[in-house]
Design a protein around this motif. Sequence first.
Motif, mmCIF file in Angstrom:
data_model
loop_
_atom_site.group_PDB
_atom_site.id
_atom_site.type_symbol
_atom_site.label_atom_id
_atom_site.label_comp_id
_atom_site.label_asym_id
_atom_site.label_seq_id
_atom_site.Cartn_x
_atom_site.Cartn_y
_atom_site.Cartn_z
ATOM 1 N N MET A 1 40.847 37.382 25.277
ATOM 2 C CA MET A 1 40.791 36.251 26.194
ATOM 3 C C MET A 1 39.557 35.395 25.955
ATOM 4 N N ALA A 2 38.459 36.041 25.614
ATOM 5 C CA ALA A 2 37.253 35.277 25.309
ATOM 6 C C ALA A 2 37.452 34.420 24.061
ATOM 7 N N VAL A 3 38.154 34.964 23.066
ATOM 8 C CA VAL A 3 38.417 34.203 21.839
ATOM 9 C C VAL A 3 39.309 33.005 22.133
ATOM 10 N N VAL A 4 40.342 33.218 22.943
ATOM 11 C CA VAL A 4 41.246 32.119 23.296
ATOM 12 C C VAL A 4 40.513 31.045 24.087
ATOM 13 N N THR A 5 39.649 31.472 25.013
ATOM 14 C CA THR A 5 38.889 30.516 25.818
ATOM 15 C C THR A 5 37.950 29.688 24.951
ATOM 16 N N LEU A 6 37.218 30.363 24.066
ATOM 17 C CA LEU A 6 36.303 29.647 23.176
ATOM 18 C C LEU A 6 37.063 28.709 22.247
ATOM 19 N N SER A 7 38.188 29.171 21.730
ATOM 20 C CA SER A 7 38.993 28.323 20.845
ATOM 21 C C SER A 7 39.500 27.085 21.581
ATOM 22 N N SER A 8 39.905 27.254 22.822
ATOM 23 C CA SER A 8 40.385 26.117 23.611
ATOM 24 C C SER A 8 39.269 25.120 23.870
ATOM 25 N N ALA A 9 38.058 25.631 24.148
ATOM 26 C CA ALA A 9 36.922 24.739 24.379
ATOM 27 C C ALA A 9 36.586 23.944 23.116
ATOM 28 N N VAL A 10 36.576 24.628 21.965
ATOM 29 C CA VAL A 10 36.283 23.941 20.694
ATOM 30 C C VAL A 10 37.365 22.920 20.376
ATOM 31 N N LEU A 11 38.621 23.295 20.602
ATOM 32 C CA LEU A 11 39.727 22.382 20.332
ATOM 33 C C LEU A 11 39.694 21.174 21.259
ATOM 34 N N SER A 12 39.222 21.356 22.484
ATOM 35 C CA SER A 12 39.123 20.225 23.407
ATOM 36 C C SER A 12 38.162 19.180 22.876
ATOM 37 N N PHE A 13 36.992 19.621 22.397
ATOM 38 C CA PHE A 13 36.045 18.677 21.805
ATOM 39 C C PHE A 13 36.614 18.054 20.539
ATOM 40 N N ALA A 14 37.354 18.842 19.762
ATOM 41 C CA ALA A 14 37.960 18.310 18.546
ATOM 42 C C ALA A 14 39.011 17.253 18.877
ATOM 43 N N VAL A 15 39.803 17.489 19.914
ATOM 44 C CA VAL A 15 40.819 16.509 20.310
ATOM 45 C C VAL A 15 40.159 15.206 20.740
ATOM 46 N N ILE A 16 39.059 15.297 21.479
ATOM 47 C CA ILE A 16 38.367 14.085 21.921
ATOM 48 C C ILE A 16 37.873 13.272 20.724
ATOM 49 N N LEU A 17 37.269 13.952 19.755
ATOM 50 C CA LEU A 17 36.752 13.248 18.580
ATOM 51 C C LEU A 17 37.885 12.730 17.692
ATOM 52 N N LEU A 18 38.904 13.557 17.489
ATOM 53 C CA LEU A 18 40.012 13.151 16.629
ATOM 54 C C LEU A 18 40.847 12.045 17.262
ATOM 55 N N SER A 19 40.875 11.991 18.595
ATOM 56 C CA SER A 19 41.613 10.904 19.235
ATOM 57 C C SER A 19 40.976 9.558 18.924
ATOM 58 N N TRP A 20 39.655 9.527 18.868
ATOM 59 C CA TRP A 20 38.972 8.280 18.495
ATOM 60 C C TRP A 20 39.292 7.912 17.049
ATOM 61 N N LEU A 21 39.230 8.905 16.149
ATOM 62 C CA LEU A 21 39.540 8.641 14.750
ATOM 63 C C LEU A 21 41.001 8.239 14.575
ATOM 64 N N GLY A 22 41.897 8.899 15.290
ATOM 65 C CA GLY A 22 43.308 8.568 15.184
ATOM 66 C C GLY A 22 43.633 7.199 15.722
ATOM 67 N N SER A 23 42.937 6.781 16.787
ATOM 68 C CA SER A 23 43.192 5.447 17.337
ATOM 69 C C SER A 23 42.757 4.353 16.372
ATOM 70 N N VAL A 24 41.768 4.670 15.532
ATOM 71 C CA VAL A 24 41.310 3.693 14.535
ATOM 72 C C VAL A 24 42.303 3.613 13.379
ATOM 73 N N LEU A 25 42.842 4.752 12.963
ATOM 74 C CA LEU A 25 43.732 4.774 11.805
ATOM 75 C C LEU A 25 45.176 4.413 12.159
ATOM 76 N N TRP A 26 45.668 4.910 13.304
ATOM 77 C CA TRP A 26 47.073 4.684 13.649
ATOM 78 C C TRP A 26 47.238 3.796 14.885
ATOM 79 N N ARG A 27 46.175 3.416 15.518
ATOM 80 C CA ARG A 27 46.127 2.495 16.649
ATOM 81 C C ARG A 27 47.079 2.878 17.775
ATOM 82 N N GLY A 28 48.239 2.251 17.855
ATOM 83 C CA GLY A 28 49.109 2.415 19.017
ATOM 84 C C GLY A 28 49.629 3.815 19.231
ATOM 85 N N ASP A 29 49.674 4.635 18.185
ATOM 86 C CA ASP A 29 50.245 5.973 18.320
ATOM 87 C C ASP A 29 49.283 6.962 18.977
ATOM 88 N N ILE A 30 47.994 6.728 18.893
ATOM 89 C CA ILE A 30 46.984 7.643 19.427
ATOM 90 C C ILE A 30 46.131 6.917 20.458
#
Length: 215
Positions: A1-30
Amino acid sequence: MAVVTLSSAVLSFAVILLSWLGSVLWRGDIVSLLTPRGMRWIVGSCADMLATDVVVWLLLLGLAYGVTVRSGWAEALFANASLLLTPKARRPAVAAATTYIERVSFRISVAVLLVMVAVVMLMLLTPHAILLSATGTIAHSSFSAGMVPLASLCLLVTSLCYGLCIARFRTFEAVFDAMVYGVRCAVPLIVMYLFTALCLNLLMYATGQTAHAVT
């Protein structure tokens, strides 16, 4: 459970950063979560994302689990189940391991459980059953929405009855401590769920899906 929790926290930050990158590359889709709109959604919708039925269910199941374990009803249930699986020649010896009070208390608790189940079934199977939906089905009904709270209540009352009968619970403080113990056991699941639900909601918002889809 600790591994899943940590992975979810890391993925949350990754989604935030990748959403910015995706909005620049694909615009309307992200949808970028780093824009003013995205930041307002994160701050304004955080409580709604996390305050879901699952959190309440885990808390209620934790309460029932604590009383079930501390009262000894879970142990009695397993003992009686193993007794049924024991050959008839050895059953008297196995039954002798429990006291008369424990056997009678378990039967009383089972009777209480059966009464509660019967009451619920009456509210489901009788004409114009009050727990069914407006169309007379279980789907999208009060019963389907409250199935976990009902199960938790039945388990809690049954275990409490057993604990009182065998004098395992002599004071209200003992019952309260049992409930706190159960919630303490459920806390790791709650923490894991909160981080996982946050990550999935961020991902769904960034990809243009309906917000708060994860409940």
